[in-house]
Design a protein around this motif. Structure first.
Motif, PDB file in Angstrom:
ATOM      1  N   LYS A 140      46.284 -10.925 -30.354  1.00  0.00           N
ATOM      2  CA  LYS A 140      47.758 -10.663 -30.086  1.00  0.00           C
ATOM      3  C   LYS A 140      48.110  -9.329 -30.715  1.00  0.00           C
ATOM      4  N   LYS A 141      47.653  -9.091 -31.867  1.00  0.00           N
ATOM      5  CA  LYS A 141      47.817  -7.853 -32.727  1.00  0.00           C
ATOM      6  C   LYS A 141      47.275  -6.681 -32.031  1.00  0.00           C
ATOM      7  N   GLU A 142      46.290  -6.628 -31.496  1.00  0.00           N
ATOM      8  CA  GLU A 142      45.405  -5.953 -30.540  1.00  0.00           C
ATOM      9  C   GLU A 142      45.979  -5.600 -29.381  1.00  0.00           C
ATOM     10  N   GLY A 143      46.877  -6.719 -28.687  1.00  0.00           N
ATOM     11  CA  GLY A 143      47.540  -6.312 -27.491  1.00  0.00           C
ATOM     12  C   GLY A 143      46.743  -6.671 -26.374  1.00  0.00           C
ATOM     13  N   VAL A 144      45.801  -7.634 -26.485  1.00  0.00           N
ATOM     14  CA  VAL A 144      44.965  -7.813 -25.344  1.00  0.00           C
ATOM     15  C   VAL A 144      45.000  -9.340 -25.104  1.00  0.00           C
ATOM     16  N   LEU A 145      45.880 -10.163 -25.827  1.00  0.00           N
ATOM     17  CA  LEU A 145      45.817 -11.475 -25.631  1.00  0.00           C
ATOM     18  C   LEU A 145      46.589 -12.018 -24.341  1.00  0.00           C
ATOM     19  N   THR A 146      46.061 -12.580 -23.648  1.00  0.00           N
ATOM     20  CA  THR A 146      46.659 -13.327 -22.194  1.00  0.00           C
ATOM     21  C   THR A 146      46.753 -14.775 -22.278  1.00  0.00           C
ATOM     22  N   GLU A 161      45.646 -16.986 -20.217  1.00  0.00           N
ATOM     23  CA  GLU A 161      44.626 -17.369 -19.979  1.00  0.00           C
ATOM     24  C   GLU A 161      43.533 -17.420 -20.997  1.00  0.00           C
ATOM     25  N   LEU A 162      43.446 -16.274 -21.801  1.00  0.00           N
ATOM     26  CA  LEU A 162      42.628 -16.080 -22.833  1.00  0.00           C
ATOM     27  C   LEU A 162      43.102 -17.100 -24.062  1.00  0.00           C
ATOM     28  N   GLU A 163      44.352 -17.274 -24.148  1.00  0.00           N
ATOM     29  CA  GLU A 163      44.708 -18.124 -25.375  1.00  0.00           C
ATOM     30  C   GLU A 163      44.559 -19.362 -24.976  1.00  0.00           C
ATOM     31  N   MET A 164      44.721 -19.892 -23.667  1.00  0.00           N
ATOM     32  CA  MET A 164      44.402 -21.337 -23.335  1.00  0.00           C
ATOM     33  C   MET A 164      42.973 -21.700 -23.401  1.00  0.00           C
ATOM     34  N   ALA A 165      41.969 -20.432 -23.042  1.00  0.00           N
ATOM     35  CA  ALA A 165      40.522 -20.597 -23.341  1.00  0.00           C
ATOM     36  C   ALA A 165      40.303 -21.156 -24.824  1.00  0.00           C
ATOM     37  N   LEU A 166      40.892 -20.366 -25.665  1.00  0.00           N
ATOM     38  CA  LEU A 166      40.623 -20.608 -27.045  1.00  0.00           C
ATOM     39  C   LEU A 166      41.043 -21.867 -27.741  1.00  0.00           C
ATOM     40  N   LYS A 167      42.415 -22.335 -26.948  1.00  0.00           N
ATOM     41  CA  LYS A 167      42.670 -23.722 -27.408  1.00  0.00           C
ATOM     42  C   LYS A 167      41.898 -24.716 -26.721  1.00  0.00           C
ATOM     43  N   ASN A 168      41.014 -24.516 -25.911  1.00  0.00           N
ATOM     44  CA  ASN A 168      40.409 -25.387 -25.358  1.00  0.00           C
ATOM     45  C   ASN A 168      38.983 -25.542 -26.117  1.00  0.00           C
ATOM     46  N   CYS A 169      38.689 -24.742 -26.779  1.00  0.00           N
ATOM     47  CA  CYS A 169      37.277 -24.542 -27.699  1.00  0.00           C
ATOM     48  C   CYS A 169      37.384 -25.721 -28.774  1.00  0.00           C
ATOM     49  N   THR A 170      36.130 -26.342 -28.413  1.00  0.00           N
ATOM     50  CA  THR A 170      35.891 -27.433 -29.565  1.00  0.00           C
ATOM     51  C   THR A 170      34.683 -27.241 -30.920  1.00  0.00           C
ATOM     52  N   THR A 171      34.131 -26.127 -30.383  1.00  0.00           N
ATOM     53  CA  THR A 171      32.955 -25.960 -31.455  1.00  0.00           C
ATOM     54  C   THR A 171      33.337 -24.054 -31.854  1.00  0.00           C
ATOM     55  N   ALA A 172      32.825 -23.973 -32.854  1.00  0.00           N
ATOM     56  CA  ALA A 172      32.960 -22.361 -33.210  1.00  0.00           C
ATOM     57  C   ALA A 172      32.022 -21.489 -32.354  1.00  0.00           C
ATOM     58  N   ASP A 173      31.027 -22.134 -31.669  1.00  0.00           N
ATOM     59  CA  ASP A 173      30.179 -21.339 -30.840  1.00  0.00           C
ATOM     60  C   ASP A 173      31.039 -20.762 -29.553  1.00  0.00           C
ATOM     61  N   GLU A 174      31.848 -21.938 -29.262  1.00  0.00           N
ATOM     62  CA  GLU A 174      32.710 -21.666 -27.786  1.00  0.00           C
ATOM     63  C   GLU A 174      33.632 -20.535 -28.289  1.00  0.00           C
ATOM     64  N   ILE A 175      34.072 -20.652 -29.191  1.00  0.00           N
ATOM     65  CA  ILE A 175      35.217 -19.444 -29.837  1.00  0.00           C
ATOM     66  C   ILE A 175      34.335 -18.187 -29.821  1.00  0.00           C
ATOM     67  N   ASP A 176      33.105 -18.248 -30.382  1.00  0.00           N
ATOM     68  CA  ASP A 176      32.704 -16.867 -30.374  1.00  0.00           C
ATOM     69  C   ASP A 176      32.350 -16.197 -29.003  1.00  0.00           C
ATOM     70  N   HIS A 177      31.916 -17.293 -28.068  1.00  0.00           N
ATOM     71  CA  HIS A 177      31.613 -16.755 -26.606  1.00  0.00           C
ATOM     72  C   HIS A 177      32.710 -16.170 -26.068  1.00  0.00           C
ATOM     73  N   VAL A 178      33.997 -16.701 -26.357  1.00  0.00           N
ATOM     74  CA  VAL A 178      35.239 -16.254 -25.610  1.00  0.00           C
ATOM     75  C   VAL A 178      35.340 -14.967 -26.228  1.00  0.00           C
ATOM     76  N   TYR A 179      35.470 -15.008 -27.460  1.00  0.00           N
ATOM     77  CA  TYR A 179      35.855 -13.845 -28.603  1.00  0.00           C
ATOM     78  C   TYR A 179      34.822 -12.438 -28.284  1.00  0.00           C
TER      79      TYR A 179
END
Length: 980
Positions: free
Chosen positions: A274-280, A282-300
């Motif tokens: 959000k600070k970098e101005g690239v948060l959408t 869809e991206l926020e929803m994908a991050l909230k759907n993650c249940t493991t750290a690996d999934e977050i790393d994959h999205v990020y």
């Protein structure tokens, strides 16, 4: 026709042996099981395709009357968006709330339906404790996309053998079959996990990951939120945790902490983007759907600061994202030539435009949750293997290099078993995983996960024909772009993601099993039965610096310390000196450390015993593990306890006390230095530290501590206490004398109501100890008025009693004293009769005639609490749970390895266990190894038959010698039985 074909497939596929076995042991009535025998052709609540909506007409649902192997209740399945119309299946309907919660969850690689099927079916076969929510049978699996003209049917899942990838750790268990298990919820309705702010239900995910019912997970989470300790929950809140043991509760705790850390990481990444101005959205929803750290790393990963701008982001900045969307939504009207800009890099030619569109599509495919679900399901039905080989770096260092004498070549020989090692990820052993990881960290091995090529082909075909099929007619060049994008996405994104996922899951599973092994070994080492009432001589053996001696009284007081040189020229003179000391202090028991010169020292004492050198005393000796004694001897605790003593003599004192009271002595040493388990440096140090600290707290608490004579070090390990509170208790005793009852703990500064609740049940007040101290031998002595008044001012509490309470000697918690007194009144007993045969007979007769449940209801308590009260009343004073555990073996003669031969039957004691077997001391100076393949359930007691090695340090076993290697000092043993 499609329905008939798929239904017939359910009938024709044979049931596996495991399923048949389970079906015979878990019969259900016909009315209950009809719906569960239906074929699961479609996951309920699935989202529809992008262009075509499916229908779920209840009228089309048809029940199958023929029973297939093992009826099971289907679990929620991963979502998929096929284009063709689906065949509805009959199954239990979900509520809207449940459906929305399921749709919000991002399926992770380890939670897909096919892994779940394998995992749960296996776990049911392994232990009856695992039967709660059975998984979908293997022949009812989802058959893939419904558009069969584009994609062939997937092969049926094959049955697994006993070791299954992603299998839960040993203590993960369903608790439905636990004694008196029934849903009981806490009064508090506040959820402890509402602050996670994720799109999935934490309690439901927690239950899925641990295999524990949701109501139990909710209770455990709320109990932890209320600052309750595991020992307190396991002993005094059994009905809320459904009689789970400490290891199972700790597993739930660790999993809950993992989920909280995932939610915290998701919020942190969201704020960064959000600070970098690239948060959408869809991206926020994908991050909230993650249940493991690996999934977050994959999205990020594409947005990480400092990383190169991804190809997809560069293409989007050039304005090609609308073109990529048009390729999917309106391919017939797409004109790529219109996007060409000759003066712009990346858009100057048709090839550059095509490449940019492919990059965007590849990125979209790789981040689509349904696509990841599908490719993971393909992998779950394929033979994925892990391969290790010698690294180029190690091979290069093996070659002699001129002028470089400092570089030390890699020791490849230690990893000879893994220089060309291949194994299926579903069958690899935990110790193999840790060994491979160690070799990779040392840059000796190179590790690779191999996924069959057909997975890529089927995945690309599914992407082009089903999930990402353009809406409308697409020219061949358009389809070629889409196909290339799918192949590129698989190669650059999905394949590395899958490989990382498999490595992470294998490592996590191996670490959990290794830590569980540490926990079991440490628990059995700490709970070894103490040797009481004997004067003991501790011997720290040595050659040049002599053998250090420490003679200890039955209460572990140091009577004498000395150094004798038993292996020099004057050993006869030293033997006379030794006999004089033993006669002087009436010492008949010798404890020898198993360090350097142990074998020679043992032979020395054996010769003296054979010569009847110590007559008329009957002298015996034992060998004990001295691991950590040297570290303890120079620790601050040892310096504080024995300030004027040589560190070498402190080691001898520690060795002797390890046999007198193993728990009290070993808790002074870092558990990692006690010499238990294997691969301790290859697992997560934070998890290992938390687990070992937890088991120390459990052992100390369950054994109980006499607050008036225990050390400060021991006291700080009681549940509810810490170093500061233990120090405050010691200061209170120094100022006011010994405690007369548990209520006086409330007078200690810093010990609030919650701390008192957690620790009170594990603290003992022994009247004999108080009288022996002498400062308060009279029961009529009162608490100092000044201390009581100060406490009133601080906490507003009333004065405490200065009388002994017999219940303070028991495991009964002060919160249940009133119930215990009413129970005694009801059966006609009194506190003076506690621990006597008369009261035992009266209690047992009343419980047998009326029943525990009826009595508990009459006393307005739970059966679990009443059972604890009954145990506390009938146990004799000074009862120690360790009396049922093994004690050190004392002997008078010695055997060597040369005396061993194949087929010889011996008795020994387990000294350590590893993931590949158990080490047994058979009295020949070197421990023998029982390989894991020889530790079979039929050789173990019924209460120890479980998935992992059931042997632990201290257990006596009968073994058969299989092989003796004198050159390498290795002894191979076969387990005959466990001695009780």
């Amino acid at each position: 026709m499609l329905r008939r074909t798929r239904t017939a497939k359910v009938y024709t596929e044979p049931a596996t042996d495991d399923e048949s076995d389970d079906a015979t042991g878990n019969q259900k009535d016909d009315s209950e099981g009809l719906d569960e025998w239906l074929p699961n052709l479609i996951g309920k609540g699935k989202t529809k395709g992008r262009c075509q909506k499916g229908t779920d007409d209840p009228a089309e649902k048809k029940k199958v009357t023929k029973r297939v192997a093992k009826p099971k209740e289907p679990k929620p399945k991963a979502e998929r968006k096929p284009r063709a119309a689906r065949v509805p299946k009959a199954k239990k309907e979900k509520t809207n709330t449940e459906q929305q919660a399921e749709d919000a969850v991002l399926p992770k690689p380890e939670s897909h339906q096919h892994v779940t099927v394998k995992e749960e079916r296996l776990s049911i076969n392994l232990s009856s404790e695992f039967n709660n929510n059975a998984a979908v049978p293997g022949d009812m699996l989802d058959e893939g996309p419904s558009s069969s003209q584009h994609f062939p049917n997937m092969k049926k899942e094959e049955p697994d053998d006993s070791f299954t990838f992603q299998e839960p750790a040993q203590k993960k268990q369903k608790t439905t079959n636990m004694p008196q298990g029934r849903p009981i919820k806490l009064k508090s309705g506040n959820s402890c996990v509402e602050d996670l702010q994720m799109n999935w239900d934490p309690i439901r995910v927690l239950a899925e990951k641990t295999g524990v019912e949701q109501w139990v997970c909710m209770n455990i989470a709320q109990l932890f939120q209320g600052e309750n300790t595991i020992p307190f929950m396991v002993r005094y809140r059994k009905e809320l945790i459904n009689h789970m043991d400490a290891d199972a509760v700790r597993d739930v705790q660790l999993t809950l902490e993992e989920l909280r850390s995932v939610a915290k990481k998701s919020r942190s990444v969201t704020q960064t983007l959000k600070k970098e101005g690239v948060l959408t959205s869809e991206l926020e929803m994908a991050l909230k759907n993650c249940t493991t750290a690996d999934e977050i790393d994959h999205v990020y990963a594409p947005y990480k600061k400092g990383s190169k701008l991804s190809k997809a982001r560069r293409a989007k900045e050039l304005g090609l994202e609308p073109v990529a969307l048009a390729l999917l939504q309106a391919p017939h009207s797409l004109d790529l030539h219109s996007s060409i800009q000759p003066n712009t890099k990346g858009l100057s030619t048709l090839d550059e435009v095509t490449t940019g569109v492919q990059e965007i599509l590849a990125d979209m495919i790789a981040k689509d949750k349904e696509t990841l679900t599908f490719v993971q399901s393909l992998c779950d039905r394929s033979a994925v293997t892990i391969h290790s080989s010698v690294s180029k770096t190690a091979l290069k260092e093996q070659q002699p290099q001129e002028g470089n004498q400092k570089s030390k070549p890699k020791d490849i020989a230690k990893f000879s078993l893994y220089t060309d090692f291949t194994c299926d990820v579903q069958r690899i052993q935990h110790h193999q995983t840790l060994a491979i990881n160690r070799g990779e960290n040392l840059k000796i091995l190179t590790v690779k996960v191999n996924i069959p090529d057909w997975v890529k082909n089927d995945f690309c075909r599914w992407c082009v024909n089903v999930r990402w099929r353009p809406q409308g007619f697409a020219r061949p060049e358009i389809m070629k772009i889409l196909k290339n994008a799918a192949e590129d996405s698989y190669k650059r994104f999905i394949l590395p993601f899958l490989s990382r996922g498999y490595r992470t899951k294998l490592t996590a599973s191996a670490e959990k099993e290794s830590i569980a092994m540490f926990v079991r070994n440490l628990r059995q080492r700490l709970l070894m039965c103490p040797v009481r009432g004997k004067v003991i001589m501790g011997v720290d053996p040595g050659f040049h610096h002599g053998c250090k001696l420490a003679i200890l009284s039955p209460t572990s007081q140091i009577l004498h310390t000395d150094v004798v040189y038993l292996h020099g020229l004057a050993k006869h003179k030293e033997a006379e000196k030794l006999r004089h000391l033993m006669f002087k202090h009436s010492c008949q028991t010798i404890v020898i450390g198993n360090g350097k010169a142990c074998r020679e020292t043992e032979a020395f004492f054996t010769d003296l015993i054979k010569q009847r050198f110590f007559n008329p005393m009957d002298v015996s000796y034992c060998i004990t593990d001295e691991a950590g004694a040297s570290i303890y001897s120079v620790s601050p605790e040892a310096v504080k306890e024995m300030p004027d003593m040589d560190p070498n003599l402190r080691s001898a004192v520690s060795i002797g006390r390890r046999v007198q009271d193993p728990l009290a002595e070993l808790i002074k040493i870092d558990p990692k230095h006690i010499g238990i388990g294997t691969y301790q440096h290859d697992v997560s140090q934070s998890l290992l530290r938390a687990a070992l600290d937890g088991v120390v707290q459990e052992c100390v608490s369950f054994v109980g501590v006499d607050i008036n004579i225990c050390s400060e070090t021991l006291m700080r390990h009681i549940a509810g206490l810490n170093a500061g509170r233990a120090r405050s208790i010691m200061e209170w005793k120094e100022k006011n004398g010994p405690f007369l009852n548990r209520e006086q703990l409330k007078l200690v500064k810093g010990l609030g109501p919650k701390s008192f609740q957690q620790c009170a049940g594990f603290i003992r007040i022994n009247p004999e100890t108080v009288r022996s101290i002498g400062s308060r031998g009279n029961e009529d002595l009162e608490v100092p008025q000044k201390q009581t008044t100060e406490k009133r001012k601080v906490k507003g509490s009333g004065s405490t009693s200065n009388r002994f309470n017999p219940l303070d000697q028991t495991c009964i918690h002060p919160e249940s004293y009133s119930i215990a007194l009413r129970f005694l009144s009801q059966i006609g007993g009194s506190l003076d009769q506690m621990g006597t045969a008369v009261l035992r007979q009266s209690v047992e007769s009343n419980v047998k005639s009326s029943g525990l449940d009826v009595l508990a209801k009459f006393l307005d308590t739970t059966p679990e609490t009443l059972q604890l009260i009954v145990d506390g009343l009938i146990q004799p004073p000074g009862f120690d749970i360790r009396q049922d555990f093994e004690q050190a073996d004392f002997k008078r003669e010695i055997v060597s390895m040369n005396d061993l031969h194949k087929g010889m039957v011996l008795t020994g004691r387990v000294t350590n266990t590893a993931l590949f077997g158990a080490f047994v001391d058979i009295g020949v100076g070197h421990s023998g190894l029982i390989p894991k393949r020889f530790i079979k359930p039929d050789k173990l007691p019924v209460d120890q038959r479980r998935r992992s090695l059931a042997l632990g340090p201290g257990e006596r076993v009968e073994v058969r010698v299989m092989n003796v290697d004198l050159q390498r000092n290795r002894i191979s043993l076969d387990l005959i039985r466990v001695l009780r």
